[in-house]
Scaffold this motif. Structure first.
Motif, PDB file in Angstrom:
ATOM      1  N   LEU A 124      51.823 -26.501 -30.370  1.00  0.00           N
ATOM      2  CA  LEU A 124      52.305 -25.471 -29.444  1.00  0.00           C
ATOM      3  C   LEU A 124      51.504 -24.193 -29.641  1.00  0.00           C
ATOM      4  CD1 LEU A 124      54.614 -25.519 -27.412  1.00  0.00           C
ATOM      5  CD2 LEU A 124      55.980 -24.253 -29.043  1.00  0.00           C
ATOM      6  N   THR A 125      51.315 -23.808 -30.905  1.00  0.00           N
ATOM      7  CA  THR A 125      50.554 -22.597 -31.195  1.00  0.00           C
ATOM      8  C   THR A 125      49.142 -22.732 -30.636  1.00  0.00           C
ATOM      9  OG1 THR A 125      51.819 -22.365 -33.215  1.00  0.00           O
ATOM     10  CG2 THR A 125      49.844 -21.038 -33.053  1.00  0.00           C
ATOM     11  N   ALA A 126      48.554 -23.913 -30.835  1.00  0.00           N
ATOM     12  CA  ALA A 126      47.179 -24.112 -30.386  1.00  0.00           C
ATOM     13  C   ALA A 126      47.088 -24.016 -28.865  1.00  0.00           C
ATOM     14  CB  ALA A 126      46.679 -25.479 -30.852  1.00  0.00           C
ATOM     15  N   VAL A 127      48.086 -24.558 -28.184  1.00  0.00           N
ATOM     16  CA  VAL A 127      48.030 -24.568 -26.729  1.00  0.00           C
ATOM     17  C   VAL A 127      48.302 -23.176 -26.166  1.00  0.00           C
ATOM     18  CG1 VAL A 127      49.148 -25.489 -24.678  1.00  0.00           C
ATOM     19  CG2 VAL A 127      48.598 -26.998 -26.546  1.00  0.00           C
ATOM     20  N   LEU A 128      49.195 -22.431 -26.848  1.00  0.00           N
ATOM     21  CA  LEU A 128      49.547 -21.105 -26.341  1.00  0.00           C
ATOM     22  C   LEU A 128      48.572 -20.027 -26.799  1.00  0.00           C
ATOM     23  CD1 LEU A 128      53.403 -21.171 -26.896  1.00  0.00           C
ATOM     24  CD2 LEU A 128      52.201 -21.245 -24.733  1.00  0.00           C
ATOM     25  N   HIS A 340      44.396 -35.899 -34.008  1.00  0.00           N
ATOM     26  CA  HIS A 340      44.311 -35.256 -32.687  1.00  0.00           C
ATOM     27  C   HIS A 340      44.967 -33.880 -32.731  1.00  0.00           C
ATOM     28  CE1 HIS A 340      42.765 -38.971 -31.134  1.00  0.00           C
ATOM     29  NE2 HIS A 340      43.773 -39.602 -31.709  1.00  0.00           N
ATOM     30  N   THR A 341      46.141 -33.817 -33.390  1.00  0.00           N
ATOM     31  CA  THR A 341      46.820 -32.521 -33.513  1.00  0.00           C
ATOM     32  C   THR A 341      45.930 -31.549 -34.276  1.00  0.00           C
ATOM     33  OG1 THR A 341      48.933 -33.643 -33.562  1.00  0.00           O
ATOM     34  CG2 THR A 341      48.915 -31.399 -34.384  1.00  0.00           C
ATOM     35  N   LEU A 342      45.336 -32.015 -35.373  1.00  0.00           N
ATOM     36  CA  LEU A 342      44.508 -31.125 -36.180  1.00  0.00           C
ATOM     37  C   LEU A 342      43.279 -30.670 -35.389  1.00  0.00           C
ATOM     38  CD1 LEU A 342      44.691 -32.792 -39.709  1.00  0.00           C
ATOM     39  CD2 LEU A 342      46.037 -30.912 -38.799  1.00  0.00           C
ATOM     40  N   ARG A 343      42.735 -31.569 -34.572  1.00  0.00           N
ATOM     41  CA  ARG A 343      41.552 -31.188 -33.780  1.00  0.00           C
ATOM     42  C   ARG A 343      41.913 -30.108 -32.762  1.00  0.00           C
ATOM     43  NH1 ARG A 343      39.130 -36.224 -34.116  1.00  0.00           N
ATOM     44  NH2 ARG A 343      40.311 -37.094 -32.398  1.00  0.00           N
ATOM     45  N   VAL A 344      43.064 -30.299 -32.085  1.00  0.00           N
ATOM     46  CA  VAL A 344      43.483 -29.305 -31.092  1.00  0.00           C
ATOM     47  C   VAL A 344      43.740 -27.969 -31.801  1.00  0.00           C
ATOM     48  CG1 VAL A 344      45.304 -28.686 -29.453  1.00  0.00           C
ATOM     49  CG2 VAL A 344      44.477 -31.029 -29.542  1.00  0.00           C
ATOM     50  N   ALA A 345      44.408 -28.032 -32.956  1.00  0.00           N
ATOM     51  CA  ALA A 345      44.724 -26.798 -33.702  1.00  0.00           C
ATOM     52  C   ALA A 345      43.433 -26.130 -34.167  1.00  0.00           C
ATOM     53  CB  ALA A 345      45.624 -27.113 -34.890  1.00  0.00           C
ATOM     54  N   GLU A 346      42.479 -26.936 -34.618  1.00  0.00           N
ATOM     55  CA  GLU A 346      41.216 -26.395 -35.124  1.00  0.00           C
ATOM     56  C   GLU A 346      40.462 -25.676 -34.003  1.00  0.00           C
ATOM     57  OE1 GLU A 346      40.169 -26.282 -38.111  1.00  0.00           O
ATOM     58  OE2 GLU A 346      38.140 -25.560 -37.737  1.00  0.00           O
ATOM     59  N   ALA A 347      40.484 -26.282 -32.820  1.00  0.00           N
ATOM     60  CA  ALA A 347      39.750 -25.687 -31.699  1.00  0.00           C
ATOM     61  C   ALA A 347      40.322 -24.312 -31.347  1.00  0.00           C
ATOM     62  CB  ALA A 347      39.806 -26.613 -30.497  1.00  0.00           C
ATOM     63  N   ALA A 348      41.606 -24.111 -31.611  1.00  0.00           N
ATOM     64  CA  ALA A 348      42.235 -22.844 -31.236  1.00  0.00           C
ATOM     65  C   ALA A 348      42.261 -21.856 -32.387  1.00  0.00           C
ATOM     66  CB  ALA A 348      43.662 -23.103 -30.754  1.00  0.00           C
ATOM     67  N   ARG A 349      41.853 -22.322 -33.581  1.00  0.00           N
ATOM     68  CA  ARG A 349      41.975 -21.453 -34.761  1.00  0.00           C
ATOM     69  C   ARG A 349      41.085 -20.211 -34.615  1.00  0.00           C
ATOM     70  NH1 ARG A 349      43.460 -23.791 -39.612  1.00  0.00           N
ATOM     71  NH2 ARG A 349      41.938 -25.463 -39.514  1.00  0.00           N
ATOM     72  N   GLY A 350      41.524 -19.125 -35.188  1.00  0.00           N
ATOM     73  CA  GLY A 350      40.697 -17.923 -35.175  1.00  0.00           C
ATOM     74  C   GLY A 350      41.047 -17.012 -34.010  1.00  0.00           C
ATOM     75  N   ARG A 351      41.759 -17.565 -33.023  1.00  0.00           N
ATOM     76  CA  ARG A 351      42.180 -16.691 -31.921  1.00  0.00           C
ATOM     77  C   ARG A 351      43.625 -16.314 -32.166  1.00  0.00           C
ATOM     78  NH1 ARG A 351      40.331 -20.234 -26.931  1.00  0.00           N
ATOM     79  NH2 ARG A 351      38.920 -21.541 -28.100  1.00  0.00           N
ATOM     80  N   ARG A 352      43.949 -15.095 -31.850  1.00  0.00           N
ATOM     81  CA  ARG A 352      45.302 -14.660 -32.178  1.00  0.00           C
ATOM     82  C   ARG A 352      46.316 -15.224 -31.173  1.00  0.00           C
ATOM     83  NH1 ARG A 352      46.957 -10.922 -29.436  1.00  0.00           N
ATOM     84  NH2 ARG A 352      48.408 -10.127 -30.974  1.00  0.00           N
ATOM     85  N   PHE A 353      47.553 -15.303 -31.626  1.00  0.00           N
ATOM     86  CA  PHE A 353      48.636 -15.811 -30.797  1.00  0.00           C
ATOM     87  C   PHE A 353      48.804 -14.895 -29.588  1.00  0.00           C
ATOM     88  CE2 PHE A 353      51.878 -18.747 -30.246  1.00  0.00           C
ATOM     89  CZ  PHE A 353      53.006 -18.122 -29.791  1.00  0.00           C
ATOM     90  N   ALA A 354      48.715 -15.450 -28.406  1.00  0.00           N
ATOM     91  CA  ALA A 354      48.583 -14.599 -27.236  1.00  0.00           C
ATOM     92  C   ALA A 354      49.830 -14.486 -26.373  1.00  0.00           C
ATOM     93  CB  ALA A 354      47.438 -15.100 -26.377  1.00  0.00           C
TER      94      ALA A 354
END
Ligand SMILES: Nc1ncnc2c1ncn2[C@@H]1O[C@H](COP(=O)(O)OP(=O)(O)OP(=O)(O)O)[C@@H](O)[C@H]1O
Length: 623
Positions: A124-128, A340-354
């Motif tokens: 959820l965090t990664a998608v948002l 898959h979850t870790l990959r999605v989370a990794e792709a979003a890492r480093g960007r702040r929760f928006a």
């Protein structure tokens, strides 16, 4: 930095302590208890057999001859006899197994639920996280998200997978204990069994890996099948499915997608079948060989019956080195989504929760917005929608955007919201590039009604209050937003008033009409303005309104937008003409601009479009 490509089970195991340290300790204890206690049971059984024989055969045969053996005070084993001591030990071990394992299982179950929550939270965090929405339209991400929850057609169940993992870990431990025990008989005796079980492991593992890989490869097809399945159930599609007789087509397409997805997974694999046959033969040979040697040693009198019992149990216990088809499949299936979850989370890492926090004050807009030489095309599209677009939106004024279908009007609004970033050029607010602003705060400062606005199956209060959650209980603010959006009549007719649930799917719910939904969305945007939003974006805000409501809307347009920076997209000139400034989009740029009177006088595309809409009314008036 990319996610280290850990095998799925290892990646899953690494998550456990973060999810629930106590639960992880319970899992370890459960595995230890499940693995080592049976080794104890195995040894105690041997001791019991030996004890029974000694007790029966008496001291002459080396037995104690029953309780209180000859001479001196009997110890507890002496009191009970050799068999009694072993029986006690066996009972204690079995009791410990019966009590400890179920007790620890409760902790394992809690761990499973916490891992589930952790994985969901990461997704959820990664998608948002990204402020833009382009990633949500990426089919690759949609596939990853699908695989993060299911494998092929199967919904993943972490509790079952974790319970199976504890079972597998215990079986492996027991197998190690059994191998050590068997090595006492002959150091090499465990080796053929280990080799045969390992071979069988390889053949099963290959089969399951192939199944999961092909299920994953079939995910796009399964997603399409799922969509078709939902179409059959969806209220909106239900009408056209019936009207156009789409039922058989739907059923046929759905079956075809399932077939294509599962065919590869269940296709026969001769190489694997051959390996399976070889491993089965190796297992049979290893078991027959080792058991025969144990029997031979017993026949020669080298080992007693107790040892025979222990060694034969050890042979059976070594099955833990092999593959339990049910447990291993459950584990592998359960951990399949983790990468898959870790990959999605990794792709979003480093960007702040928006996600814009409702408590965060929206920024002001003092000078206005500017699109400077903006070129933008949707990801994957071969042609840009906007090409070098220059446009100014002065603060506190209203701007109407008109143009033919597909010319990029809605796209322009989405760029203003920073749902996408331009490929070239920049969108500026008070002279600052939107990319340099806090995206959450910027988005929080916008009230908008899009063509595909949200229709939430929630109470009317929430549907409106989403515009400014801080005002959820502010009856006066809600009533004012409703009033200005022309929602008063709707509200008066609702049995539950503000608390009426807007969906027939729920008991007592009501279904607003298309136009009523549009007014609700408008009320939501107006409440956002009340909550401090300084930019109002309206995309075809009157398309669903009846003539009276539309007239009321444009009568109030100036009042609704006074002092606000407003951009309205509309094909309705009754609305458009009331804006302070009007631009016509064509070919990805502004082709004409001015006030309504100026544009009509210029006799260009705007005048043509206006004339096309006004003429029928003029003719009807003359008739
Ligand atoms: N999410 C998207 N991904 C890819 N292409 C898109 C997306 N949204 C719109 N498009 C394409 O971009 C172009 C502009 O679409 P847009 O919705 O901005 O047009 P519009 O002027 O608002 O049209 P209309 O008057 O029909 O509402 C169209 O060709 C459309 O197919």
């Amino acid at each position: 930095m990319s996610v280290p490509a850990l095998p799925p089970v290892a990646a899953f195991a690494r998550l456990l302590p973060a999810a629930d340290p106590a639960g992880t300790a319970a899992l370890a204890a459960r595995s230890l208890a499940g693995g080592l206690l049976p080794v104890g049971v195995m040894l105690a059984t041997g001791a019991l057999v030996d004890g029974v024989i000694r007790d029966l055969t008496g001291p002459a045969h080396g037995g104690t001859g029953g309780p209180g053996g000859p001479g001196g005070l009997p110890g507890l084993p002496g009191l009970l006899g050799a068999a009694g001591g072993a029986l006690l030990a066996l009972g204690a071990l079995l009791l410990a197994l019966q009590v400890a394992v179920p007790l620890l299982d409760a902790g394992v179950e809690r761990l499973a639920h916490r891992v589930d929550v952790l994985l969901r939270d990461r997704l959820l965090t990664a998608v948002l996280t990204p402020p833009t929405i382009a990633h949500l339209e990426d089919p690759g991400l949609a596939d990853e998200l699908a695989m993060a929850g299911t494998v092929g057609t199967e919904k993943v169940q972490t509790p079952r997978a974790l319970a199976a993992l504890a079972g597998v870990a215990a079986a492996r431990l027991l197998a190690v204990g059994a191998a050590v025990t068997l090595a006492v008989f002959a150091w090499w005796a465990p080796l053929p069994l280990i080799a045969a079980w390992t071979l069988s492991n390889v053949s099963y593992r290959q089969g399951v890996e192939r199944l999961i890989t092909s299920m994953e490869a079939a995910t796009p097809g399964f997603r399409r099948a799922r969509y078709l399945g939902e179409m059959a159930l969806d209220g909106a599609a239900a009408k056209e499915v019936r009207l156009f007789g789409l039922g058989p087509w739907l059923a046929e397409r759905l079956a075809a997608h399932w077939r294509a997805g599962t065919e590869q997974a269940w296709r026969r694999n001769p190489a694997q079948q051959a390996l399976f046959a070889v491993s089965a033969a190796a297992l049979a040979a290893a078991h027959v060989g080792v058991c025969a040697l144990v029997a031979l040693a017993a026949a020669r009198g080298d080992i007693g019956l107790g040892e025979v019992t222990v060694y034969l149990q050890a042979v059976m216990g070594m099955a833990g080195f092999g593959w339990d088809p049910d447990a291993h499949y459950l584990v592998r299936l359960g951990v399949a989504p983790v990468p898959h979850t870790l990959r999605v989370a990794e792709a979003a890492r480093g960007r702040r929760f928006a996600l814009p926090g409702a408590d965060r004050p929206p920024p002001g807009l003092r000078h206005g917005l500017e699109l400077r030489a903006v070129t933008f095309g949707y990801p994957g599209a071969d042609r840009p929608v906007l090409r070098g677009l220059d446009l100014r939106v002065p603060a506190g004024r209203s701007l109407a955007v008109v143009g033919e279908n597909g010319c990029g009007k809605t796209t322009l609004l989405k760029l203003l919201c920073r749902f996408y970033d331009p490929g070239e050029g920049a969108v500026l607010a008070d002279g600052t590039d939107l990319r340099d602003l806090d995206p959450a705060a910027w988005q929080r400062g916008i009230g908008a009604v899009f063509q595909d606005f949200g229709r939430y199956a929630l109470p009317l209060r929430d549907n409106v209050a989403f515009g400014s959650p801080a005002h959820r209980a502010d009856e006066a603010a809600l009533a004012r937003a409703a009033e200005r959006a022309g929602l008063r009549d709707v509200l008066d007719g609702l049995p539950g008033g503000w608390d009426a649930v807007l969906s027939r799917e729920f008991e007592g719910g009501v279904e607003p009409s298309g136009g009523q939904w549009q007014r609700i969305a408008l009320a939501r945007a107006l409440l956002a303005v009340h909550g401090g939003a300084r930019l109002l974006l309206l995309d075809e805000p009157t398309s669903g309104l009846d003539v009276r409501a539309e007239a009321a809307f444009y009568d109030r347009f100036l009042e609704l937008t006074r002092g606000l920076t407003t951009v309205v997209v509309s094909h309705r000139f009754a609305t458009v003409r009331r804006a302070d400034h009007i631009v016509v989009l064509a070919g990805g740029r502004v082709s004409e601009q001015g006030s309504h009177a100026e544009l009509v006088a210029a006799g260009g595309r705007y005048a043509e479009m206006f004339e096309a809409q006004a003429a029928p009314f003029r003719e009807a008036g003359r008739a």
